[in-house]
Design an enzyme around this catalytic site. Structure first.
Site, PDB file in Angstrom:
ATOM      1  CB  SER A 146       9.889 -12.378  20.623  1.00 50.61           C
ATOM      2  OG  SER A 146      10.113 -11.068  20.141  1.00 50.61           O
ATOM      3  CE1 TYR A 159       7.132  -9.431  24.397  1.00 46.68           C
ATOM      4  CE2 TYR A 159       8.900  -9.072  22.817  1.00 46.68           C
ATOM      5  CZ  TYR A 159       7.661  -9.592  23.132  1.00 46.68           C
ATOM      6  OH  TYR A 159       6.950 -10.287  22.182  1.00 46.68           O
TER       7      TYR A 159
END
Length: 258
Positions: A146, A159
């Site tokens: 990410s 996350y």
């Protein structure tokens, strides 16, 4: 016939989290490049729908549900795939979870849900499928990192921590498996609007800021991830391992855009 390094004919791929968003787009891309693809997730109706789509590309598939929290379920996917196709060449770990909340208020239960899905689920699949690939002396593992593997995004600490760890795990496995014919890489998507994050992006200040920080000035389309996935899954990437390839419209390269 000439050398076709990007071709995936006679390759078999398994995509966890492959029935929606990024995973579904990658499953489609691998199938279009010639691979037989097993796209799996927890919901049987989604597995069925994507399996029909993959068959529409003229590829073979299986209809298998799986939960990355359950090692036995991951093992079942491997066993069924090997029984049907004789092998698995490509593993894509795209199962993902995010919860937005101020970190000071974040519950341990939510933390475990996010980290357990994104990081530990990826580890489980890498272990189960990695053993098979190491035994064969060939494999391509593609994890999903990410932007937050590299930079902080407000109020998604679990996350971000999980995706930073996915990047590190990718490099660790790449080093361990480099001389055994198994390449391990990751794709770091930029801002792609999916069911997972649409509530964070649509009509929000966060969505506007992300657009401003992306030099291309738009969100990505999930099908734009397929090229990187096909490259990493193919023999074109035979000397590439331990890399995290950003597909982000220039986000990570950006300083001042105006």
């Amino acid at each position: 016939m000439g050398y076709a390094p990007f071709e995936l004919v006679d390759r078999v791929a398994v995509v966890f989290g492959g029935t929606s968003g990024i995973g579904r787009a990658i499953a489609h891309g691998l199938a279009e490049a010639g691979a037989d693809v097993v796209a799996t997730s927890r919901r049987a109706e989604r597995v069925e729908a994507v399996a029909a789509e993959l068959e529409g590309f003229g590829r073979s598939t299986l209809r298998l549900t799986a939960d990355v929290f359950e090692r036995d379920s991951i093992s079942t996917v491997l066993e069924a795939s090997v029984e049907a196709f004789g092998k698995v060449d490509i593993l894509v770990n795209s199962a993902g979870r995010t919860i937005r909340a101020p970190t000071v208020d974040f519950t341990e239960e939510d933390w475990e849900e996010v980290v357990g899905t994104n990081l530990t689920g990826t580890l489980r699949a890498c272990q189960v499928f990695g053993r098979h690939m190491l035994g064969r002396g060939y494999g391509r593992v593609i994890n999903i990192a990410s932007l937050s593997s590299f930079v902080a995004l407000a109020e998604v600490a679990a996350y971000s921590a999980s995706k930073a760890a996915v990047a590190s795990l990718t490099k660790s496995l790449a080093v361990e498996w480099a001389q055994s014919g198994v390449n391990v890489n990751a794709i770091a998507p930029g801002v792609f609007r999916t069911n997972l994050n649409e509530h964070l992006l649509d009509g929000t200040e966060r969505g506007q800021e992300l657009l401003l920080r992306t030099p291309m000035g738009r969100f990505g389309k999930v099908e734009e991830l397929a090229g990187a996935a096909v490259f990493l899954a193919s023999d074109a990437s035979s000397f590439v391992t331990g890399e995290i390839i950003a597909v982000d419209g220039g986000f990570l390269a950006s300083g001042v855009n105006k």
